[in-house]
Write a protein that holds these residues in place. Structure first.
Motif, PDB file in Angstrom:
ATOM      1  N   GLY A  83       0.885  -1.207  -0.205  1.00  0.00           N
ATOM      2  CA  GLY A  83      -0.102  -0.168   0.074  1.00  0.00           C
ATOM      3  C   GLY A  83       0.789   1.237  -0.062  1.00  0.00           C
ATOM      4  N   ARG A  84       1.809   1.205   0.782  1.00  0.00           N
ATOM      5  CA  ARG A  84       2.719   2.360   0.722  1.00  0.00           C
ATOM      6  C   ARG A  84       3.362   2.668  -0.871  1.00  0.00           C
ATOM      7  N   ALA A  85       3.814   1.434  -1.376  1.00  0.00           N
ATOM      8  CA  ALA A  85       4.243   1.786  -2.654  1.00  0.00           C
ATOM      9  C   ALA A  85       3.338   2.253  -3.492  1.00  0.00           C
ATOM     10  N   ARG A  86       2.250   1.804  -3.590  1.00  0.00           N
ATOM     11  CA  ARG A  86       1.278   2.340  -4.337  1.00  0.00           C
ATOM     12  C   ARG A  86       0.946   3.772  -4.058  1.00  0.00           C
ATOM     13  N   ALA A  87       0.590   4.135  -2.940  1.00  0.00           N
ATOM     14  CA  ALA A  87       0.367   5.438  -2.715  1.00  0.00           C
ATOM     15  C   ALA A  87       1.417   6.421  -2.855  1.00  0.00           C
ATOM     16  N   LEU A  88       2.676   5.967  -2.916  1.00  0.00           N
ATOM     17  CA  LEU A  88       3.871   6.735  -3.334  1.00  0.00           C
ATOM     18  C   LEU A  88       3.594   7.126  -4.676  1.00  0.00           C
ATOM     19  N   GLU A  89       3.547   6.170  -5.529  1.00  0.00           N
ATOM     20  CA  GLU A  89       3.388   6.400  -6.954  1.00  0.00           C
ATOM     21  C   GLU A  89       2.371   7.275  -7.282  1.00  0.00           C
ATOM     22  N   ARG A  90       1.141   7.093  -6.653  1.00  0.00           N
ATOM     23  CA  ARG A  90      -0.179   8.125  -6.846  1.00  0.00           C
ATOM     24  C   ARG A  90       0.292   9.541  -6.449  1.00  0.00           C
ATOM     25  N   ASN A  91       0.979   9.494  -5.245  1.00  0.00           N
ATOM     26  CA  ASN A  91       1.240  10.970  -4.740  1.00  0.00           C
ATOM     27  C   ASN A  91       2.299  11.846  -5.476  1.00  0.00           C
ATOM     28  N   VAL A  92       3.184  10.853  -6.044  1.00  0.00           N
ATOM     29  CA  VAL A  92       4.072  11.587  -6.742  1.00  0.00           C
ATOM     30  C   VAL A  92       3.457  12.324  -8.191  1.00  0.00           C
ATOM     31  N   ALA A  93       2.598  11.386  -8.720  1.00  0.00           N
ATOM     32  CA  ALA A  93       2.009  12.050  -9.866  1.00  0.00           C
ATOM     33  C   ALA A  93       0.968  13.008  -9.405  1.00  0.00           C
ATOM     34  N   ARG A  94       0.362  13.089  -8.298  1.00  0.00           N
ATOM     35  CA  ARG A  94      -0.581  14.070  -7.968  1.00  0.00           C
ATOM     36  C   ARG A  94       0.050  15.381  -7.581  1.00  0.00           C
ATOM     37  N   LEU A  95       1.381  15.240  -6.883  1.00  0.00           N
ATOM     38  CA  LEU A  95       1.886  16.415  -6.456  1.00  0.00           C
ATOM     39  C   LEU A  95       2.488  17.251  -7.529  1.00  0.00           C
ATOM     40  N   SER A  96       3.157  16.131  -8.510  1.00  0.00           N
ATOM     41  CA  SER A  96       3.617  16.864  -9.728  1.00  0.00           C
ATOM     42  C   SER A  96       2.811  17.709 -10.550  1.00  0.00           C
ATOM     43  N   GLN A  97       1.524  16.976 -10.673  1.00  0.00           N
ATOM     44  CA  GLN A  97       0.190  17.547 -11.505  1.00  0.00           C
ATOM     45  C   GLN A  97       0.074  18.930 -10.808  1.00  0.00           C
ATOM     46  N   GLN A  98      -0.214  19.062  -9.536  1.00  0.00           N
ATOM     47  CA  GLN A  98      -0.686  20.221  -8.858  1.00  0.00           C
ATOM     48  C   GLN A  98       0.425  21.305  -9.108  1.00  0.00           C
ATOM     49  N   LEU A  99       1.623  20.926  -8.963  1.00  0.00           N
ATOM     50  CA  LEU A  99       2.598  22.209  -8.805  1.00  0.00           C
ATOM     51  C   LEU A  99       2.812  22.701 -10.075  1.00  0.00           C
TER      52      LEU A  99
END
Length: 341
Positions: A83-99
Motif C-alpha cells: 500500500g505504501r508503494a502504491r500510494a507513493l506512485e499516486r502521490n508523486v503523480a498528484r503532487l507533480s500535477q498540482q505543482l
C-alpha cells in the motif's frame, strides 16, 4: 539579541531579491491529500492563525521571495508495504500535477534545472519523500530520478531504522538492514540521504555507510547546543554533515528551537542558524521550515510571505550579507550540483 524587526529594511529586501531562496522541507501536500488544500491558491493563515497549517502556498511563497522548495510526500506508516508503494506512485503523480497546474512551478531534479526554471520565472520544486519505508516494495520511483531526497525515518520506527522521537518506545536500535540497503540505493540513484528524524545511533551508522563523495543532508532540525531536544542535532552531527559538503536546514517550530510550544521568539531561529555557522561553517547552513507540518512557528513566521523579517533579523544579529545569501539557498544549490549537477 537585537530587537525583532517590525519591517524589513531596503537592504534586507534587496538581498532577498538577489538570492535564490530554497526551503528544504515544505509539508503542505499533506493537506492537499487530506482535504484538497490547493497549492496554487493564495490562502490566509487559516482558523489557527498560521499555527499547524495554512502557512505555505505558491502565491505567498513568491511574495516572500522563495524561489524553490523541497516538497515532501510523507509516508503513512500504517499502510502495508504494498500500500505504501502504491500510494507513493499516486502521490508523486498528484503532487507533480498540482505543482504544474497553474504554470507557477516546475518540478526539477538538478541544480541546472533549478536555475533554468528560475530564469523562466518559475518556482523550482524538488520532490522529496519523508519515510524511507515507502520503498519497502518499490523498484522504480527511486531509479527514475523523480525523487531528489529521502528522509530515512519519520516519527515512528520502521524496518529502515529507529526514530529520534519519543515514539521509539525503547532502546535505540539504529539503522536496520532495510535502511542500509536503502542508503546504498539512494547513493546509486544520487538521491539525497536525509538524516532528519533518525536516532543518533542510526545517524552515524547511515553516515558511515554513505558514499563519501556525496553530500549528506539534514533538511529540518534544530541544534541541541542552543536548545536540547530529542529532535535536535549535536555538534558532532553537524560537523559530520558539513564534512561531506552537505547542509543543515533549520526548522521553524518553536518547541524545538526554544521550548516554547506556542511559537517562541524569532531570535531562536536566528540563534540556531548562527550556531550551525559557528560549528560547521557558513557553507553548511540552510532553511528547512517544515511549514504546514503541524508546526507552530514564531509569530513573525506564521506565513511564508514573512520571510523578509527573518532576513532582517539575521542581518541585525551580525551575519554578513554573504553568509545570509548563502544560507538562503546557494549552500543547498552547491550541494545539489555536487550530487546531481
Amino acid at each position: 539579541m537585537s530587537p525583532l524587526p517590525r519591517r524589513a529594511s531596503d537592504s534586507a529586501l534587496a538581498l532577498l531579491r538577489a538570492s535564490q531562496v530554497v526551503d528544504l522541507h515544505v509539508d503542505s501536500f499533506i493537506w492537499t491529500r487530506i482535504f484538497g488544500y490547493d497549492l496554487n491558491v493564495r490562502h490566509g493563515v487559516g482558523p489557527f492563525g498560521g499555527r499547524l497549517l495554512s502557512q505555505f502556498d505558491l502565491p505567498r511563497a513568491a511574495d516572500g521571495g522563495w524561489t524553490g522548495a523541497m516538497w515532501s510526500i510523507t509516508t503513512n506508516p500504517w499502510r502495508s508495504a504494498r500500500g505504501r508503494a502504491r500510494a507513493l506512485e499516486r502521490n508523486v503523480a498528484r503532487l507533480s500535477q498540482q505543482l504544474a497546474a497553474a504554470g507557477r512551478a516546475r518540478v526539477v531534479r538538478t541544480a541546472a534545472e533549478f536555475r533554468q526554471a528560475r530564469a523562466e520565472g518559475l518556482h523550482a520544486a524538488l520532490l522529496a519523500v519523508q519515510g524511507g519505508n515507502a520503498f519497502d516494495r518499490d523498484e522504480t520511483v527511486l531509479e527514475s530520478g523523480a525523487i531528489s531526497r529521502v528522509t530515512l525515518v519519520h516519527m515512528t520506527n520502521s524496518r529502515v531504522g529507529a526514530t529520534s522521537s519519543p515514539l521509539r518506545l525503547g532502546r535505540d536500535t539504529g539503522l536496520g538492514p532495510l535502511g542500509a540497503t536503502l542508503v546504498e540505493r539512494l547513493n546509486a540513484s544520487r538521491t539525497f540521504v536525509d538524516l532528519a528524524h533518525i536516532s543518533r545511533k542510526g545517524f552515524f551508522e547511515a553516515a558511515e555507510l554513505h558514499d563519501k563523495t556525496q553530500p549528506l543532508i539534514v533538511t529540518h532540525t534544530g541544534v541541541s547546543a542552543v536548545h536540547p531536544s530529542w529532535r535536535n542535532l549535536d555538534d558532532a552531527q553537524l560537523k559530520r554533515v558539513a564534512d561531506t559538503g552537505g547542509v543543515i536546514g533549520v526548522v521553524f517550530h518553536g518547541e524545538y528551537l526554544s521550548g516554547h510550544f506556542w511559537g517562541g521568539p524569532l531570535s531562536a531561529v536566528v540563534a540556531h542558524l548562527a550556531h550551525v555557522i559557528d560549528v560547521a561553517g557558513e557553507d553548511a547552513a540552510a532553511l528547512g521550515s517544515d511549514w504546514d507540518g503541524m508546526i507552530i512557528p514564531p509569530a513573525e513566521l506564521r506565513s511564508c510571505d514573512q520571510l523578509p523579517l527573518l532576513v532582517q533579523a539575521l542581518l541585525d544579529h551580525g551575519l554578513s550579507e554573504r553568509a545570509v545569501h548563502k544560507l538562503l539557498g546557494e549552500n543547498f544549490l552547491r550541494a545539489l550540483a555536487q550530487l546531481r549537477g
